[in-house]
Design a protein around this motif. Structure first.
Motif, PDB file in Angstrom:
ATOM      1  N   TYR A  16      27.716 -26.097 -24.361  1.00 29.58           N
ATOM      2  CA  TYR A  16      26.741 -25.927 -23.282  1.00 29.58           C
ATOM      3  C   TYR A  16      25.383 -25.520 -23.856  1.00 29.58           C
ATOM      4  O   TYR A  16      24.587 -26.382 -24.212  1.00 29.58           O
ATOM      5  N   GLY A  17      25.119 -24.236 -23.945  1.00 23.78           N
ATOM      6  CA  GLY A  17      23.810 -23.758 -24.392  1.00 23.78           C
ATOM      7  C   GLY A  17      23.388 -24.315 -25.744  1.00 23.78           C
ATOM      8  O   GLY A  17      22.248 -24.749 -25.915  1.00 23.78           O
ATOM      9  N   ALA A  18      24.305 -24.360 -26.691  1.00 24.71           N
ATOM     10  CA  ALA A  18      23.971 -24.862 -28.023  1.00 24.71           C
ATOM     11  C   ALA A  18      23.678 -26.361 -28.011  1.00 24.71           C
ATOM     12  O   ALA A  18      23.021 -26.876 -28.909  1.00 24.71           O
ATOM     13  N   ARG A  19      24.137 -27.042 -26.983  1.00 24.85           N
ATOM     14  CA  ARG A  19      23.898 -28.483 -26.823  1.00 24.85           C
ATOM     15  C   ARG A  19      22.667 -28.767 -25.972  1.00 24.85           C
ATOM     16  O   ARG A  19      22.340 -29.898 -25.674  1.00 24.85           O
ATOM     17  N   GLY A  20      22.011 -27.690 -25.544  1.00 25.84           N
ATOM     18  CA  GLY A  20      20.811 -27.844 -24.733  1.00 25.84           C
ATOM     19  C   GLY A  20      21.071 -27.878 -23.239  1.00 25.84           C
ATOM     20  O   GLY A  20      20.161 -28.159 -22.465  1.00 25.84           O
ATOM     21  N   ILE A  21      22.305 -27.606 -22.825  1.00 27.02           N
ATOM     22  CA  ILE A  21      22.625 -27.583 -21.403  1.00 27.02           C
ATOM     23  C   ILE A  21      22.181 -26.243 -20.823  1.00 27.02           C
ATOM     24  O   ILE A  21      22.570 -25.186 -21.309  1.00 27.02           O
ATOM     25  N   GLY A  22      21.370 -26.309 -19.807  1.00 27.99           N
ATOM     26  CA  GLY A  22      20.885 -25.106 -19.133  1.00 27.99           C
ATOM     27  C   GLY A  22      21.124 -25.213 -17.642  1.00 27.99           C
ATOM     28  O   GLY A  22      21.941 -26.014 -17.185  1.00 27.99           O
ATOM     29  N   TYR A  23      20.401 -24.419 -16.893  1.00 25.76           N
ATOM     30  CA  TYR A  23      20.537 -24.447 -15.440  1.00 25.76           C
ATOM     31  C   TYR A  23      19.183 -24.203 -14.807  1.00 25.76           C
ATOM     32  O   TYR A  23      18.279 -23.633 -15.426  1.00 25.76           O
ATOM     33  N   ASP A  24      19.044 -24.673 -13.595  1.00 25.01           N
ATOM     34  CA  ASP A  24      17.835 -24.452 -12.813  1.00 25.01           C
ATOM     35  C   ASP A  24      17.570 -22.952 -12.771  1.00 25.01           C
ATOM     36  O   ASP A  24      18.435 -22.181 -12.354  1.00 25.01           O
ATOM     37  N   GLN A  25      16.410 -22.539 -13.206  1.00 23.18           N
ATOM     38  CA  GLN A  25      16.128 -21.108 -13.286  1.00 23.18           C
ATOM     39  C   GLN A  25      16.125 -20.423 -11.918  1.00 23.18           C
ATOM     40  O   GLN A  25      16.302 -19.216 -11.829  1.00 23.18           O
ATOM     41  N   ARG A  26      15.991 -21.192 -10.858  1.00 23.56           N
ATOM     42  CA  ARG A  26      16.156 -20.611  -9.517  1.00 23.56           C
ATOM     43  C   ARG A  26      17.556 -20.020  -9.388  1.00 23.56           C
ATOM     44  O   ARG A  26      17.777 -19.072  -8.663  1.00 23.56           O
ATOM     45  N   TRP A  27      18.524 -20.642 -10.072  1.00 22.92           N
ATOM     46  CA  TRP A  27      19.912 -20.215  -9.977  1.00 22.92           C
ATOM     47  C   TRP A  27      20.194 -18.927 -10.743  1.00 22.92           C
ATOM     48  O   TRP A  27      21.312 -18.415 -10.691  1.00 22.92           O
ATOM     49  N   ALA A  28      19.208 -18.405 -11.445  1.00 17.65           N
ATOM     50  CA  ALA A  28      19.381 -17.088 -12.067  1.00 17.65           C
ATOM     51  C   ALA A  28      19.621 -16.041 -10.973  1.00 17.65           C
ATOM     52  O   ALA A  28      20.267 -15.027 -11.208  1.00 17.65           O
ATOM     53  N   GLN A  29      19.119 -16.333  -9.777  1.00 15.51           N
ATOM     54  CA  GLN A  29      19.373 -15.500  -8.599  1.00 15.51           C
ATOM     55  C   GLN A  29      20.479 -16.167  -7.784  1.00 15.51           C
ATOM     56  O   GLN A  29      20.309 -17.299  -7.311  1.00 15.51           O
ATOM     57  N   PHE A  30      21.587 -15.472  -7.628  1.00 12.96           N
ATOM     58  CA  PHE A  30      22.741 -16.067  -6.947  1.00 12.96           C
ATOM     59  C   PHE A  30      22.407 -16.573  -5.552  1.00 12.96           C
ATOM     60  O   PHE A  30      22.923 -17.619  -5.135  1.00 12.96           O
ATOM     61  N   ASP A  31      21.554 -15.885  -4.830  1.00 14.62           N
ATOM     62  CA  ASP A  31      21.197 -16.330  -3.478  1.00 14.62           C
ATOM     63  C   ASP A  31      20.611 -17.729  -3.479  1.00 14.62           C
ATOM     64  O   ASP A  31      20.856 -18.513  -2.560  1.00 14.62           O
ATOM     65  N   ASN A  32      19.846 -18.073  -4.503  1.00 11.46           N
ATOM     66  CA  ASN A  32      19.280 -19.423  -4.600  1.00 11.46           C
ATOM     67  C   ASN A  32      20.369 -20.455  -4.885  1.00 11.46           C
ATOM     68  O   ASN A  32      20.364 -21.552  -4.318  1.00 11.46           O
ATOM     69  N   PHE A  33      21.301 -20.105  -5.773  1.00 11.81           N
ATOM     70  CA  PHE A  33      22.429 -20.989  -6.049  1.00 11.81           C
ATOM     71  C   PHE A  33      23.219 -21.234  -4.762  1.00 11.81           C
ATOM     72  O   PHE A  33      23.535 -22.379  -4.416  1.00 11.81           O
ATOM     73  N   LEU A  34      23.509 -20.169  -4.043  1.00 12.24           N
ATOM     74  CA  LEU A  34      24.272 -20.270  -2.807  1.00 12.24           C
ATOM     75  C   LEU A  34      23.544 -21.114  -1.767  1.00 12.24           C
ATOM     76  O   LEU A  34      24.160 -21.944  -1.088  1.00 12.24           O
ATOM     77  N   ALA A  35      22.240 -20.962  -1.675  1.00 10.16           N
ATOM     78  CA  ALA A  35      21.457 -21.767  -0.725  1.00 10.16           C
ATOM     79  C   ALA A  35      21.532 -23.250  -1.069  1.00 10.16           C
ATOM     80  O   ALA A  35      21.601 -24.099  -0.181  1.00 10.16           O
ATOM     81  N   ASP A  36      21.535 -23.568  -2.358  1.00  6.31           N
ATOM     82  CA  ASP A  36      21.580 -24.968  -2.791  1.00  6.31           C
ATOM     83  C   ASP A  36      22.976 -25.577  -2.709  1.00  6.31           C
ATOM     84  O   ASP A  36      23.127 -26.732  -2.318  1.00  6.31           O
ATOM     85  N   MET A  37      23.997 -24.821  -3.103  1.00  2.00           N
ATOM     86  CA  MET A  37      25.339 -25.381  -3.242  1.00  2.00           C
ATOM     87  C   MET A  37      26.305 -24.978  -2.133  1.00  2.00           C
ATOM     88  O   MET A  37      27.328 -25.634  -1.942  1.00  2.00           O
ATOM     89  N   GLY A  38      25.995 -23.920  -1.423  1.00  2.00           N
ATOM     90  CA  GLY A  38      26.908 -23.437  -0.393  1.00  2.00           C
ATOM     91  C   GLY A  38      28.096 -22.703  -0.998  1.00  2.00           C
ATOM     92  O   GLY A  38      28.222 -22.588  -2.219  1.00  2.00           O
ATOM     93  N   GLU A  39      28.954 -22.209  -0.130  1.00  3.76           N
ATOM     94  CA  GLU A  39      30.165 -21.516  -0.572  1.00  3.76           C
ATOM     95  C   GLU A  39      31.084 -22.493  -1.295  1.00  3.76           C
ATOM     96  O   GLU A  39      31.146 -23.669  -0.957  1.00  3.76           O
ATOM     97  N   ARG A  40      31.810 -21.972  -2.283  1.00  2.00           N
ATOM     98  CA  ARG A  40      32.772 -22.804  -3.009  1.00  2.00           C
ATOM     99  C   ARG A  40      33.950 -23.126  -2.102  1.00  2.00           C
ATOM    100  O   ARG A  40      34.632 -22.235  -1.606  1.00  2.00           O
TER     101      ARG A  40
END
Length: 81
Positions: A16-40
């Motif tokens: 992941y990280g060593a291969r350059g895989i990252g994440y949308d920095q908005r998702w550093a805040q869980f509330d933003n991740f939840l707003a985008d993806m919804g409950e699992r």
């Protein structure tokens, strides 16, 4: 997701990280991740649609284990994709 991408000591960091895989920095805040993806949904886990791209709203979905198995990098590479 965050551990795999950010923590070089994580057992999966090389894939992941060593291969350059990252994440949308908005998702550093869980509330933003939840707003985008919804409950699992039950039985689902976070899946990247394109394994060469990072985690973001347009590249992630909730997927069942079977879908996850078919979307693994080694399966996609072996299948020529």
């Amino acid at each position: 997701m965050k551990q795999r991408c950010d923590n070089p000591s994580n057992k999966d960091a090389a894939y992941y990280g060593a291969r350059g895989i990252g994440y949308d920095q908005r998702w550093a805040q869980f509330d933003n991740f939840l707003a985008d993806m919804g409950e699992r949904p039950d039985g689902m886990t976070l899946d990247r649609i394109d394994n060469d791209r990072g985690y973001s709203k347009d590249n992630c979905r909730w997927a069942d284990p079977e879908t996850q198995r078919h979307n693994q990098r080694r399966v996609a590479v072996a299948a020529g994709g």
